[in-house]
Design a protein around this motif. Structure first.
Motif, mmCIF file in Angstrom:
data_model
loop_
_atom_site.group_PDB
_atom_site.id
_atom_site.type_symbol
_atom_site.label_atom_id
_atom_site.label_comp_id
_atom_site.label_asym_id
_atom_site.label_seq_id
_atom_site.Cartn_x
_atom_site.Cartn_y
_atom_site.Cartn_z
ATOM 1 N N LYS A 20 87.635 -21.785 52.150
ATOM 2 C CA LYS A 20 87.846 -21.125 53.444
ATOM 3 C C LYS A 20 87.389 -19.658 53.377
ATOM 4 N N GLN A 21 87.661 -19.000 52.261
ATOM 5 C CA GLN A 21 87.276 -17.598 52.078
ATOM 6 C C GLN A 21 85.861 -17.458 51.527
ATOM 7 N N TYR A 22 85.492 -18.367 50.606
ATOM 8 C CA TYR A 22 84.275 -18.159 49.825
ATOM 9 C C TYR A 22 83.174 -19.180 50.071
ATOM 10 N N GLY A 23 83.428 -20.184 50.903
ATOM 11 C CA GLY A 23 82.422 -21.201 51.140
ATOM 12 C C GLY A 23 82.350 -22.201 49.998
ATOM 13 N N THR A 24 81.307 -23.021 50.005
ATOM 14 C CA THR A 24 81.193 -24.086 49.019
ATOM 15 C C THR A 24 80.037 -23.884 48.044
ATOM 16 N N ALA A 25 79.266 -22.834 48.218
ATOM 17 C CA ALA A 25 78.150 -22.576 47.295
ATOM 18 C C ALA A 25 78.688 -22.224 45.915
ATOM 19 N N THR A 26 78.047 -22.756 44.893
ATOM 20 C CA THR A 26 78.426 -22.434 43.518
ATOM 21 C C THR A 26 77.731 -21.143 43.092
ATOM 22 N N LEU A 27 78.197 -20.563 42.015
ATOM 23 C CA LEU A 27 77.568 -19.347 41.501
ATOM 24 C C LEU A 27 76.118 -19.621 41.115
ATOM 25 N N ALA A 28 75.851 -20.780 40.530
ATOM 26 C CA ALA A 28 74.476 -21.135 40.160
ATOM 27 C C ALA A 28 73.580 -21.197 41.400
ATOM 28 N N GLN A 29 74.097 -21.731 42.502
ATOM 29 C CA GLN A 29 73.314 -21.791 43.737
ATOM 30 C C GLN A 29 73.055 -20.386 44.296
ATOM 31 N N ILE A 30 74.059 -19.538 44.228
ATOM 32 C CA ILE A 30 73.891 -18.154 44.687
ATOM 33 C C ILE A 30 72.828 -17.463 43.841
ATOM 34 N N ASP A 31 72.916 -17.608 42.532
ATOM 35 C CA ASP A 31 71.932 -16.991 41.632
ATOM 36 C C ASP A 31 70.524 -17.510 41.923
ATOM 37 N N ASP A 32 70.388 -18.806 42.165
ATOM 38 C CA ASP A 32 69.077 -19.382 42.487
ATOM 39 C C ASP A 32 68.510 -18.778 43.770
ATOM 40 N N GLN A 33 69.361 -18.621 44.776
ATOM 41 C CA GLN A 33 68.903 -18.019 46.040
ATOM 42 C C GLN A 33 68.492 -16.561 45.839
ATOM 43 N N LEU A 34 69.238 -15.846 45.024
ATOM 44 C CA LEU A 34 68.891 -14.447 44.743
ATOM 45 C C LEU A 34 67.547 -14.347 44.027
ATOM 46 N N ARG A 35 67.334 -15.195 43.041
ATOM 47 C CA ARG A 35 66.060 -15.153 42.303
ATOM 48 C C ARG A 35 64.884 -15.514 43.217
ATOM 49 N N ALA A 36 65.080 -16.514 44.078
ATOM 50 C CA ALA A 36 64.014 -16.920 45.001
ATOM 51 C C ALA A 36 63.688 -15.797 45.981
ATOM 52 N N LEU A 37 64.696 -15.173 46.548
ATOM 53 C CA LEU A 37 64.460 -14.060 47.463
ATOM 54 C C LEU A 37 63.845 -12.883 46.712
ATOM 55 N N GLY A 38 64.301 -12.662 45.502
ATOM 56 C CA GLY A 38 63.725 -11.595 44.682
ATOM 57 C C GLY A 38 62.227 -11.782 44.504
ATOM 58 N N GLN A 39 61.799 -13.001 44.229
ATOM 59 C CA GLN A 39 60.362 -13.282 44.091
ATOM 60 C C GLN A 39 59.617 -12.925 45.367
ATOM 61 N N GLU A 40 60.179 -13.316 46.510
ATOM 62 C CA GLU A 40 59.550 -12.990 47.800
ATOM 63 C C GLU A 40 59.420 -11.479 47.991
ATOM 64 N N LEU A 41 60.417 -10.742 47.514
ATOM 65 C CA LEU A 41 60.456 -9.297 47.719
ATOM 66 C C LEU A 41 59.784 -8.516 46.594
ATOM 67 N N GLY A 42 59.272 -9.230 45.590
ATOM 68 C CA GLY A 42 58.610 -8.568 44.474
ATOM 69 C C GLY A 42 59.555 -7.971 43.456
ATOM 70 N N ALA A 43 60.724 -8.584 43.307
ATOM 71 C CA ALA A 43 61.721 -8.083 42.362
ATOM 72 C C ALA A 43 62.156 -9.194 41.410
ATOM 73 N N GLU A 44 62.329 -8.818 40.161
ATOM 74 C CA GLU A 44 62.930 -9.722 39.180
ATOM 75 C C GLU A 44 64.441 -9.533 39.277
ATOM 76 N N VAL A 45 65.166 -10.637 39.461
ATOM 77 C CA VAL A 45 66.618 -10.569 39.600
ATOM 78 C C VAL A 45 67.267 -11.194 38.379
ATOM 79 N N GLU A 46 68.060 -10.412 37.678
ATOM 80 C CA GLU A 46 68.872 -10.922 36.570
ATOM 81 C C GLU A 46 70.304 -11.040 37.065
ATOM 82 N N CYS A 47 70.942 -12.167 36.789
ATOM 83 C CA CYS A 47 72.324 -12.402 37.200
ATOM 84 C C CYS A 47 73.210 -12.506 35.965
#
Length: 146
Positions: A20-47
Motif C-alpha cells: 500500500k505504501q511502497y507498491g509491488t516493484a522489487t528492489l531488483a526491478q527498481i535497479d533495472d529501471q534506473l540502469r535503463a534510464l541511466g543509459q538513455e540519459l548517458g549515465a552509468e548507474v551503480e546501485c
C-alpha cells in the motif's frame, strides 16, 4: 557520468513490504529501471543496498574518490535519525538527491523529519518507483548544470 544510488535499511524488502505504501516493484526491478534510464540519459548507474549503517557510510566514503558525479539516496528509516550518514554525505562535493517511494510528509510524525534534507539538492517523495526515476533525472541535470 557516474550516478550512485543508495538504498538503505529494509529497502531490500520492496515488493514484499507494505505494498500500500511502497507498491509491488522489487528492489531488483527498481535497479533495472534506473540502469535503463541511466543509459538513455548517458549515465552509468551503480546501485547499492545494505541493512548495515557502517557499510553504508563506507560506501559513501568511497564515493568521495571513485568518480561519483551524483548520489541518489533513499536511506529508509535512517533518513529520520542517522546523523552519521548525514555527516558522511556532507563530505561529498557532488549533488545529493533524496528520494522516497512513499510521501514521508503524509505519514507518521517521526517520518516528517529528514536529517539528510538539509544537505540534499532536493527531495522527491510519494511517487513510488517514479521517485527514483525523477531523482535520476534530477541528478543528471544537476551534474550537467555543474
Amino acid at each position: 557520468m557516474k550516478i550512485l544510488t543508495l538504498h538503505g535499511i529494509n529497502l531490500n524488502m520492496f515488493g514484499k513490504r507494505d505494498p500500500k505504501q511502497y507498491g509491488t516493484a522489487t528492489l531488483a526491478q527498481i535497479d533495472d529501471q534506473l540502469r535503463a534510464l541511466g543509459q538513455e540519459l548517458g549515465a552509468e548507474v551503480e546501485c547499492f543496498q545494505t541493512n548495515f549503517e557502517g557499510e553504508m557510510a563506507e560506501r559513501i566514503h568511497r564515493a568521495h574518490t571513485d568518480g561519483t558525479d551524483a548520489v541518489i539516496i533513499n536511506a529508509g528509516a535512517w533518513t529520520h535519525y542517522s546523523y552519521g550518514l548525514r555527516d558522511a554525505l556532507a563530505i561529498l562535493k557532488c549533488p545529493i538527491i533524496e528520494v522516497h517511494m512513499s510521501n514521508i510528509h503524509a505519514r507518521e510524525a517521526f517520518r516528517h523529519v529528514s536529517v539528510i534534507a538539509e544537505i540534499a539538492r532536493g527531495q522527491i517523495a510519494g511517487f513510488g518507483v517514479d521517485s527514483y526515476l525523477l531523482g535520476l533525472r534530477a541528478a543528471v541535470s544537476a551534474v550537467q548544470q555543474g
